[in-house]
Design a protein around this motif. Structure first.
Motif, PDB file in Angstrom:
ATOM      1  N   VAL A 180       0.841  -1.199   0.000  1.00  0.00           N
ATOM      2  CA  VAL A 180       0.000   0.000   0.000  1.00  0.00           C
ATOM      3  C   VAL A 180       0.878   1.253   0.000  1.00  0.00           C
ATOM      4  O   VAL A 180       0.612   2.221  -0.732  1.00  0.00           O
ATOM      5  N   GLU A 181       1.929   1.238   0.801  1.00  0.00           N
ATOM      6  CA  GLU A 181       2.822   2.403   0.886  1.00  0.00           C
ATOM      7  C   GLU A 181       3.426   2.734  -0.467  1.00  0.00           C
ATOM      8  O   GLU A 181       3.468   3.904  -0.886  1.00  0.00           O
ATOM      9  N   ASN A 182       3.894   1.719  -1.178  1.00  0.00           N
ATOM     10  CA  ASN A 182       4.488   1.961  -2.489  1.00  0.00           C
ATOM     11  C   ASN A 182       3.461   2.474  -3.491  1.00  0.00           C
ATOM     12  O   ASN A 182       3.745   3.380  -4.277  1.00  0.00           O
ATOM     13  N   TYR A 183       2.274   1.874  -3.472  1.00  0.00           N
ATOM     14  CA  TYR A 183       1.232   2.361  -4.383  1.00  0.00           C
ATOM     15  C   TYR A 183       0.886   3.820  -4.084  1.00  0.00           C
ATOM     16  O   TYR A 183       0.742   4.638  -5.005  1.00  0.00           O
ATOM     17  N   ASN A 184       0.755   4.170  -2.818  1.00  0.00           N
ATOM     18  CA  ASN A 184       0.402   5.549  -2.464  1.00  0.00           C
ATOM     19  C   ASN A 184       1.507   6.524  -2.846  1.00  0.00           C
ATOM     20  O   ASN A 184       1.230   7.636  -3.316  1.00  0.00           O
ATOM     21  N   ASN A 185       2.755   6.125  -2.670  1.00  0.00           N
ATOM     22  CA  ASN A 185       3.864   6.977  -3.097  1.00  0.00           C
ATOM     23  C   ASN A 185       3.861   7.157  -4.616  1.00  0.00           C
ATOM     24  O   ASN A 185       4.116   8.257  -5.129  1.00  0.00           O
ATOM     25  N   LEU A 186       3.579   6.077  -5.327  1.00  0.00           N
ATOM     26  CA  LEU A 186       3.511   6.147  -6.785  1.00  0.00           C
ATOM     27  C   LEU A 186       2.367   7.059  -7.223  1.00  0.00           C
ATOM     28  O   LEU A 186       2.525   7.890  -8.132  1.00  0.00           O
ATOM     29  N   ILE A 187       1.219   6.906  -6.597  1.00  0.00           N
ATOM     30  CA  ILE A 187       0.056   7.730  -6.933  1.00  0.00           C
ATOM     31  C   ILE A 187       0.373   9.211  -6.729  1.00  0.00           C
ATOM     32  O   ILE A 187       0.031  10.057  -7.570  1.00  0.00           O
ATOM     33  N   LEU A 191       0.182  12.067  -9.685  1.00  0.00           N
ATOM     34  CA  LEU A 191      -0.673  13.249  -9.566  1.00  0.00           C
ATOM     35  C   LEU A 191       0.130  14.540  -9.645  1.00  0.00           C
ATOM     36  O   LEU A 191      -0.334  15.549 -10.205  1.00  0.00           O
ATOM     37  N   ASN A 192       1.337  14.532  -9.113  1.00  0.00           N
ATOM     38  CA  ASN A 192       2.167  15.742  -9.095  1.00  0.00           C
ATOM     39  C   ASN A 192       2.898  15.984 -10.411  1.00  0.00           C
ATOM     40  O   ASN A 192       3.367  17.094 -10.658  1.00  0.00           O
ATOM     41  N   THR A 193       3.008  14.931 -11.244  1.00  0.00           N
ATOM     42  CA  THR A 193       3.790  15.036 -12.477  1.00  0.00           C
ATOM     43  C   THR A 193       2.924  15.145 -13.723  1.00  0.00           C
ATOM     44  O   THR A 193       3.255  15.890 -14.657  1.00  0.00           O
ATOM     45  N   PHE A 194       1.829  14.413 -13.743  1.00  0.00           N
ATOM     46  CA  PHE A 194       0.985  14.364 -14.936  1.00  0.00           C
ATOM     47  C   PHE A 194      -0.392  14.963 -14.662  1.00  0.00           C
ATOM     48  O   PHE A 194      -0.765  15.195 -13.503  1.00  0.00           O
ATOM     49  N   SER A 195      -1.126  15.175 -15.738  1.00  0.00           N
ATOM     50  CA  SER A 195      -2.498  15.689 -15.605  1.00  0.00           C
ATOM     51  C   SER A 195      -3.527  14.566 -15.626  1.00  0.00           C
ATOM     52  O   SER A 195      -4.736  14.813 -15.551  1.00  0.00           O
ATOM     53  N   PHE A 196      -3.050  13.316 -15.733  1.00  0.00           N
ATOM     54  CA  PHE A 196      -3.946  12.173 -15.788  1.00  0.00           C
ATOM     55  C   PHE A 196      -4.818  12.079 -14.536  1.00  0.00           C
ATOM     56  O   PHE A 196      -4.378  12.394 -13.430  1.00  0.00           O
ATOM     57  N   LYS A 197      -6.035  11.589 -14.737  1.00  0.00           N
ATOM     58  CA  LYS A 197      -6.804  11.089 -13.607  1.00  0.00           C
ATOM     59  C   LYS A 197      -6.409   9.626 -13.396  1.00  0.00           C
ATOM     60  O   LYS A 197      -5.785   9.009 -14.265  1.00  0.00           O
ATOM     61  N   ILE A 198      -6.751   9.076 -12.255  1.00  0.00           N
ATOM     62  CA  ILE A 198      -6.397   7.694 -11.931  1.00  0.00           C
ATOM     63  C   ILE A 198      -7.664   6.924 -11.592  1.00  0.00           C
ATOM     64  O   ILE A 198      -8.454   7.359 -10.749  1.00  0.00           O
ATOM     65  N   ILE A 199      -7.854   5.792 -12.268  1.00  0.00           N
ATOM     66  CA  ILE A 199      -8.970   4.903 -11.955  1.00  0.00           C
ATOM     67  C   ILE A 199      -8.422   3.666 -11.256  1.00  0.00           C
ATOM     68  O   ILE A 199      -7.449   3.059 -11.708  1.00  0.00           O
ATOM     69  N   ILE A 207      -9.260  -5.645  -0.788  1.00  0.00           N
ATOM     70  CA  ILE A 207      -9.267  -4.681   0.309  1.00  0.00           C
ATOM     71  C   ILE A 207      -8.251  -3.563   0.081  1.00  0.00           C
ATOM     72  O   ILE A 207      -8.463  -2.421   0.493  1.00  0.00           O
ATOM     73  N   ILE A 208      -7.157  -3.879  -0.601  1.00  0.00           N
ATOM     74  CA  ILE A 208      -6.115  -2.889  -0.827  1.00  0.00           C
ATOM     75  C   ILE A 208      -6.652  -1.640  -1.531  1.00  0.00           C
ATOM     76  O   ILE A 208      -6.152  -0.534  -1.315  1.00  0.00           O
ATOM     77  N   CYS A 209      -7.684  -1.801  -2.346  1.00  0.00           N
ATOM     78  CA  CYS A 209      -8.257  -0.653  -3.061  1.00  0.00           C
ATOM     79  C   CYS A 209      -8.768   0.407  -2.083  1.00  0.00           C
ATOM     80  O   CYS A 209      -8.721   1.605  -2.371  1.00  0.00           O
ATOM     81  N   ASP A 210      -9.271  -0.035  -0.932  1.00  0.00           N
ATOM     82  CA  ASP A 210      -9.804   0.891   0.075  1.00  0.00           C
ATOM     83  C   ASP A 210      -8.705   1.543   0.896  1.00  0.00           C
ATOM     84  O   ASP A 210      -8.962   2.483   1.649  1.00  0.00           O
ATOM     85  N   GLN A 211      -7.486   1.031   0.763  1.00  0.00           N
ATOM     86  CA  GLN A 211      -6.374   1.543   1.560  1.00  0.00           C
ATOM     87  C   GLN A 211      -5.522   2.551   0.798  1.00  0.00           C
ATOM     88  O   GLN A 211      -4.569   3.098   1.347  1.00  0.00           O
ATOM     89  N   LEU A 212      -5.870   2.790  -0.464  1.00  0.00           N
ATOM     90  CA  LEU A 212      -5.096   3.718  -1.280  1.00  0.00           C
ATOM     91  C   LEU A 212      -5.533   5.161  -1.045  1.00  0.00           C
ATOM     92  O   LEU A 212      -6.611   5.430  -0.509  1.00  0.00           O
ATOM     93  N   SER A 213      -4.683   6.072  -1.459  1.00  0.00           N
ATOM     94  CA  SER A 213      -4.935   7.503  -1.268  1.00  0.00           C
ATOM     95  C   SER A 213      -6.251   7.920  -1.916  1.00  0.00           C
ATOM     96  O   SER A 213      -6.690   7.324  -2.905  1.00  0.00           O
ATOM     97  N   THR A 214      -6.850   8.955  -1.358  1.00  0.00           N
ATOM     98  CA  THR A 214      -8.044   9.558  -1.958  1.00  0.00           C
ATOM     99  C   THR A 214      -7.678  10.944  -2.467  1.00  0.00           C
ATOM    100  O   THR A 214      -6.822  11.636  -1.890  1.00  0.00           O
ATOM    101  N   HIS A 215      -8.320  11.335  -3.557  1.00  0.00           N
ATOM    102  CA  HIS A 215      -8.015  12.621  -4.188  1.00  0.00           C
ATOM    103  C   HIS A 215      -9.125  12.892  -5.187  1.00  0.00           C
ATOM    104  O   HIS A 215      -9.780  11.950  -5.664  1.00  0.00           O
ATOM    105  N   ILE A 219     -10.524   7.988  -8.947  1.00  0.00           N
ATOM    106  CA  ILE A 219     -11.865   7.404  -8.955  1.00  0.00           C
ATOM    107  C   ILE A 219     -11.712   5.923  -8.623  1.00  0.00           C
ATOM    108  O   ILE A 219     -11.146   5.150  -9.406  1.00  0.00           O
ATOM    109  N   ASN A 220     -12.195   5.537  -7.476  1.00  0.00           N
ATOM    110  CA  ASN A 220     -12.082   4.155  -7.011  1.00  0.00           C
ATOM    111  C   ASN A 220     -13.330   3.380  -7.422  1.00  0.00           C
ATOM    112  O   ASN A 220     -14.413   3.599  -6.895  1.00  0.00           O
ATOM    113  N   LEU A 221     -13.166   2.466  -8.375  1.00  0.00           N
ATOM    114  CA  LEU A 221     -14.288   1.678  -8.895  1.00  0.00           C
ATOM    115  C   LEU A 221     -14.234   0.228  -8.405  1.00  0.00           C
ATOM    116  O   LEU A 221     -14.769  -0.673  -9.050  1.00  0.00           O
ATOM    117  N   LYS A 222     -13.606   0.012  -7.263  1.00  0.00           N
ATOM    118  CA  LYS A 222     -13.540  -1.336  -6.690  1.00  0.00           C
ATOM    119  C   LYS A 222     -14.948  -1.926  -6.561  1.00  0.00           C
ATOM    120  O   LYS A 222     -15.823  -1.359  -5.926  1.00  0.00           O
TER     121      LYS A 222
END
Length: 325
Positions: A180-187, A191-199, A207-215, A219-222
């Motif tokens: 989870v930590e690595n995914y959140n750091n990557l996210i 977000l800081n580098t590109f203009s992409f949205k993230i799905i 369960i890991i989907c619920d543990q990721l950053s919110t912004h 868009i969390n479609l779990k």
């Protein structure tokens, strides 16, 4: 076929069969729970499903039904007990079965001796039934125009009207799952580098989907999509990131490149990419990797180095190179 990854990889073989026998009708036998994956495939004439819950009796019923079709050729690219049982319903001359490298895999997993050829892949293994080793087709799946339009409307209702990257953080086995930590750091870097949205895509069990950053750009479609809609999302995505899972293979088969984070699996177990602009991120210097066919074996070391040594900077740099290119 009985796993998403194997099903996707088999589409390369299907195209080769059609190229070799252009006037042939192709029937595809698949577990019922996965049959949606190959809907709308342009080379498959009939999808024949098997319900695993029906057990041996159900399998025998399938065999009896297929026996009367008098196939000119039956290709078994799965080679498991179920397909061995079905072989009794076909002419010996028409039934062709791959030879799985079970001994080589056992030696690799338990003695760490690698006797595989450098260029081994599941796709090449399947094509051995056609005596083909070169110029093998890429994997291919299809979604309909109506599915794409429906998905665009759905995404629009969730605020996605521009380019996006898809992240698939879950995996059937926890050992294949990046932290989870690595995914959140990557996210955060994305977000800081590109203009992409993230799905975020995943099943209700991920369960890991619920543990990721919110912004507001995430868009969390779990658990919110059908498999077919998830496929359409992957088709529309600019890039897909995740572990060696079925949805990553599906993404490539829909011409969307991936960044595949490999932990306990490897190309010898079927983990590979087919698109030129897809990337694999792994630590391939470990003596204990790969340790199982599908990542199900629990790690017996102090920590799971195959994933813990892959930090978010490594994955981001790989992604950044692809996006810039």
């Amino acid at each position: 076929m009985s796993s998403i990854g194997d099903i996707v990889l088999s589409t390369s073989f299907i195209e080769s069969v059609k190229n070799k026998f252009p006037n042939s009708q192709i029937d595809f036998l698949i577990k019922e729970e996965f049959s949606d994956i190959v809907h709308h495939h342009p080379l498959i004439d009939n999808i024949i499903t098997y319900n695993k819950q029906s057990g041996i009796n159900g399998l025998i019923s399938v065999g009896k039904a297929l026996k009367h079709k008098n196939y000119d050729a039956v290709y078994d690219i799965h080679n498991v007990f179920r397909t061995k049982l079905l072989s009794f319903f076909f002419k010996v001359s028409s039934f062709k079965q791959i030879r799985k490298p079970r001994l080589k895999r056992w030696l690799l997993f338990y003695t760490y001796q690698n006797f595989f050829k450098k260029d081994f892949s599941h796709i090449k293994m399947y094509h051995s039934l056609l005596d083909m080793t070169e110029n093998l087709p890429k994997t291919k799946l299809s979604v309909s125009n109506s599915e794409i339009e429906e998905t665009k409307q759905y995404l629009s209702s969730n605020g996605v009207n521009e380019k996006f990257i898809t992240i698939v953080p879950g995996a059937a086995w926890k050992q294949k799952q990046w932290s989870v930590e690595n995914y959140n750091n990557l996210i955060d870097r994305i977000l800081n580098t590109f203009s992409f949205k993230i799905i975020i895509l995943g099943s209700k069990k991920d369960i890991i989907c619920d543990q990721l950053s919110t912004h507001d750009r995430i868009i969390n479609l779990k658990g919110e999509t059908t498999l077919r809609m998830a496929m359409s999302i992957l088709k529309l995505s600019n890039h897909t990131i995740g572990s060696d899972t079925g949805l990553l293979h599906i993404s490539e088969a829909l011409d969307t490149p991936v960044t595949m984070i490999l932990g306990p699996t490897s190309k010898e177990t079927g983990a590979n990419v087919v698109l030129n602009n897809s990337r694999i991120v792994e630590n391939d210097s470990l003596w204990c990797k790969p340790c199982s066919q599908n990542g199900s074996r629990k790690c017996y070391r102090r920590e799971q180095y195959c994933l813990s040594t892959i930090d978010s900077n490594i994955v981001f740099n790989s992604l950044n190179q692809v996006v810039k290119s």
